[in-house]
Design a protein around this motif. Structure first.
Motif, PDB file in Angstrom:
ATOM      1  N   GLU A 106      56.632  23.821  39.299  1.00 18.41           N
ATOM      2  CA  GLU A 106      57.639  24.839  39.002  1.00 18.41           C
ATOM      3  C   GLU A 106      58.233  24.668  37.604  1.00 18.41           C
ATOM      4  OE1 GLU A 106      60.540  24.605  42.079  1.00 18.41           O
ATOM      5  OE2 GLU A 106      59.175  25.319  43.647  1.00 18.41           O
ATOM      6  N   LEU A 107      57.871  23.582  36.930  1.00 17.17           N
ATOM      7  CA  LEU A 107      58.416  23.285  35.605  1.00 17.17           C
ATOM      8  C   LEU A 107      57.528  23.896  34.528  1.00 17.17           C
ATOM      9  CD1 LEU A 107      60.316  21.829  33.649  1.00 17.17           C
ATOM     10  CD2 LEU A 107      58.961  19.750  34.007  1.00 17.17           C
ATOM     11  N   MET A 108      58.090  24.795  33.722  1.00 15.78           N
ATOM     12  CA  MET A 108      57.316  25.476  32.691  1.00 15.78           C
ATOM     13  C   MET A 108      57.266  24.673  31.391  1.00 15.78           C
ATOM     14  SD  MET A 108      58.480  29.452  33.200  1.00 15.78           S
ATOM     15  CE  MET A 108      57.236  30.009  32.043  1.00 15.78           C
ATOM     16  N   PHE A 133      65.306  21.773  30.670  1.00 20.39           N
ATOM     17  CA  PHE A 133      64.149  22.042  31.521  1.00 20.39           C
ATOM     18  C   PHE A 133      64.188  23.511  31.938  1.00 20.39           C
ATOM     19  CE2 PHE A 133      64.722  17.549  31.762  1.00 20.39           C
ATOM     20  CZ  PHE A 133      63.456  17.009  31.953  1.00 20.39           C
ATOM     21  N   LYS A 134      63.069  24.214  31.770  1.00 19.91           N
ATOM     22  CA  LYS A 134      62.981  25.623  32.169  1.00 19.91           C
ATOM     23  C   LYS A 134      62.011  25.739  33.340  1.00 19.91           C
ATOM     24  CE  LYS A 134      63.285  30.147  31.992  1.00 19.91           C
ATOM     25  NZ  LYS A 134      62.736  30.899  30.846  1.00 19.91           N
ATOM     26  N   LEU A 135      62.488  26.301  34.462  1.00 23.26           N
ATOM     27  CA  LEU A 135      61.677  26.455  35.661  1.00 23.26           C
ATOM     28  C   LEU A 135      61.116  27.870  35.738  1.00 23.26           C
ATOM     29  CD1 LEU A 135      63.876  24.582  38.296  1.00 23.26           C
ATOM     30  CD2 LEU A 135      62.324  23.661  36.567  1.00 23.26           C
ATOM     31  N   LYS A 136      60.079  28.048  36.546  1.00 25.24           N
ATOM     32  CA  LYS A 136      59.404  29.342  36.616  1.00 25.24           C
ATOM     33  C   LYS A 136      60.281  30.427  37.236  1.00 25.24           C
ATOM     34  CE  LYS A 136      56.932  28.667  41.019  1.00 25.24           C
ATOM     35  NZ  LYS A 136      55.581  28.607  41.640  1.00 25.24           N
ATOM     36  N   ASN A 137      61.306  30.029  38.003  1.00 25.16           N
ATOM     37  CA  ASN A 137      62.213  31.021  38.588  1.00 25.16           C
ATOM     38  C   ASN A 137      63.327  31.420  37.623  1.00 25.16           C
ATOM     39  OD1 ASN A 137      63.892  28.803  38.595  1.00 25.16           O
ATOM     40  ND2 ASN A 137      64.143  28.692  40.822  1.00 25.16           N
ATOM     41  N   ASP A 153      49.716  25.056  32.823  1.00 25.98           N
ATOM     42  CA  ASP A 153      49.462  26.015  33.897  1.00 25.98           C
ATOM     43  C   ASP A 153      50.165  27.347  33.646  1.00 25.98           C
ATOM     44  OD1 ASP A 153      47.950  24.124  35.183  1.00 25.98           O
ATOM     45  OD2 ASP A 153      49.550  23.500  36.553  1.00 25.98           O
ATOM     46  N   PHE A 154      51.182  27.337  32.756  1.00 21.03           N
ATOM     47  CA  PHE A 154      51.933  28.559  32.476  1.00 21.03           C
ATOM     48  C   PHE A 154      51.577  29.164  31.114  1.00 21.03           C
ATOM     49  CE2 PHE A 154      54.529  26.298  35.579  1.00 21.03           C
ATOM     50  CZ  PHE A 154      54.792  27.306  36.497  1.00 21.03           C
ATOM     51  N   VAL A 155      50.610  28.583  30.418  1.00 22.59           N
ATOM     52  CA  VAL A 155      50.177  29.136  29.132  1.00 22.59           C
ATOM     53  C   VAL A 155      49.219  30.293  29.390  1.00 22.59           C
ATOM     54  CG1 VAL A 155      48.925  28.684  26.987  1.00 22.59           C
ATOM     55  CG2 VAL A 155      50.487  26.962  27.910  1.00 22.59           C
ATOM     56  N   ILE A 156      49.519  31.457  28.815  1.00 20.45           N
ATOM     57  CA  ILE A 156      48.660  32.625  29.026  1.00 20.45           C
ATOM     58  C   ILE A 156      47.856  32.983  27.781  1.00 20.45           C
ATOM     59  CG2 ILE A 156      50.157  33.586  30.804  1.00 20.45           C
ATOM     60  CD1 ILE A 156      51.257  35.525  28.693  1.00 20.45           C
ATOM     61  N   ARG A 157      48.268  32.445  26.621  1.00 19.10           N
ATOM     62  CA  ARG A 157      47.566  32.803  25.392  1.00 19.10           C
ATOM     63  C   ARG A 157      47.854  31.768  24.321  1.00 19.10           C
ATOM     64  NH1 ARG A 157      48.389  37.553  21.305  1.00 19.10           N
ATOM     65  NH2 ARG A 157      50.541  37.454  22.029  1.00 19.10           N
ATOM     66  N   ILE A 158      46.850  31.499  23.484  1.00 18.58           N
ATOM     67  CA  ILE A 158      47.025  30.635  22.319  1.00 18.58           C
ATOM     68  C   ILE A 158      46.864  31.498  21.075  1.00 18.58           C
ATOM     69  CG2 ILE A 158      46.151  28.644  21.042  1.00 18.58           C
ATOM     70  CD1 ILE A 158      45.167  27.555  23.733  1.00 18.58           C
ATOM     71  N   ILE A 159      47.895  31.512  20.263  1.00 19.38           N
ATOM     72  CA  ILE A 159      47.934  32.385  19.092  1.00 19.38           C
ATOM     73  C   ILE A 159      47.554  31.585  17.851  1.00 19.38           C
ATOM     74  CG2 ILE A 159      49.387  33.910  17.707  1.00 19.38           C
ATOM     75  CD1 ILE A 159      51.230  34.082  20.225  1.00 19.38           C
ATOM     76  N   LEU A 165      53.819  31.373  26.717  1.00 17.31           N
ATOM     77  CA  LEU A 165      53.957  31.082  28.132  1.00 17.31           C
ATOM     78  C   LEU A 165      54.208  32.362  28.921  1.00 17.31           C
ATOM     79  CD1 LEU A 165      54.575  28.349  26.585  1.00 17.31           C
ATOM     80  CD2 LEU A 165      55.715  27.646  28.671  1.00 17.31           C
ATOM     81  N   SER A 166      54.109  32.259  30.229  1.00 21.22           N
ATOM     82  CA  SER A 166      54.170  33.443  31.084  1.00 21.22           C
ATOM     83  C   SER A 166      55.515  34.152  31.047  1.00 21.22           C
ATOM     84  CB  SER A 166      53.826  33.066  32.528  1.00 21.22           C
ATOM     85  OG  SER A 166      54.705  32.069  33.017  1.00 21.22           O
TER      86      SER A 166
END
Length: 246
Positions: free
Chosen positions: A153-155, A166-170, A205-211, A220-221
């Motif tokens: 759950e940890l982004m 700490f930033k969580l997915k919620n 796990d929360f990375v959606i793209r590498i620029i 991140l998502s």
């Protein structure tokens, strides 16, 4: 044994501490001492000691400036003849504050408590074969409690001075009273986490793209953009098997 340094501008105090430690705390290995902050900084850079015993007032300076940017796991104990420094010591995440002149029992008790804290926060050794150990949660020290965070759950984590966000997915954010370095090895034992810079650890796990812009950036998502520092670029390349991005 845990590497330890002593910083105090009074040689007699250093000798007393050395004697107490050598006779009562065999887990500590005093690798050096310093009479001023410049020499202390050299010792820290050389040994990256686990335990720091620091007089607050060293010459005309304060040892708080010495520890504010340390980015690796360690515990520090401040000593001073002025009890008013106690609050500032604990704001710098001190494992203890010892008022001078101190007695042997007080110093031993404070160091013993620090050792217990180190053991409770100790990282799992990396197993044979190069595989990282996996743990599905982390205990995060906030100002008045420990928050249990599930790693899935940890982004990401962000350093802010001596604190860590700490930033969580919620969407929840948790502020820790410890610096990012205290969590770096704990998180990076999990293969999903990577420290992309001095100030950020991300959960891949929360990375959606590498620029590919001004180096590398991870999106991140939640839309957050985190830059990969140049000194971490090659390691990051190997981590995700990127081709040359330059």
């Amino acid at each position: 044994m845990l590497s330890t340094i002593i910083v105090d501008d009074e040689p007699i105090v250093i000798d007393i501490i050395r004697k107490i430690v050598s006779q009562n705390l065999l887990e500590l290995n005093i690798v050096g001492h310093a009479l001023n902050l410049d020499d202390a900084k050299k010792l820290i850079n050389k040994y990256r000691p686990t335990v720091l015993l620091l007089d607050v007032e060293v010459g005309n300076r304060e040892s708080f400036e010495l520890v504010k940017d340390l980015d690796y796991p360690h515990e520090k104990i401040f000593l001073s003849s002025n009890r008013e420094y106690a609050y500032n010591a604990f704001m710098h995440n001190a494992a203890g504050f010892v008022l001078k002149p101190f007695n042997k029992e007080e110093l031993i008790n404070t160091l013993t408590a620090a050792l217990a804290k180190i053991k409770s926060n100790s990282q799992l050794p990396e197993p044979a074969g190069g595989q990282k150990a996996s743990k599905d949660f982390i205990a995060v020290s906030s100002f008045d409690s420990y928050e249990i965070i599930k790693l899935n759950e940890l982004m990401y984590c962000t350093a802010e001075g001596k604190y860590t966000h700490f930033k969580l997915k919620n969407g929840r954010k948790i502020l820790s009273s410890r610096h990012l370095g205290a969590y770096s090895n704990l998180l990076e034992h999990n293969k999903s986490f990577f420290r992309v810079s001095r100030s950020h650890i991300i959960n891949f796990d929360f990375v959606i793209r590498i620029i590919k812009k001004d180096g590398l950036q991870c999106e991140l998502s939640d839309g957050t953009i985190v830059s990969v520092s140049r000194r971490k670029a090659l390691e990051f390349n190997n981590y995700i098997r990127l081709e040359d991005y330059s």
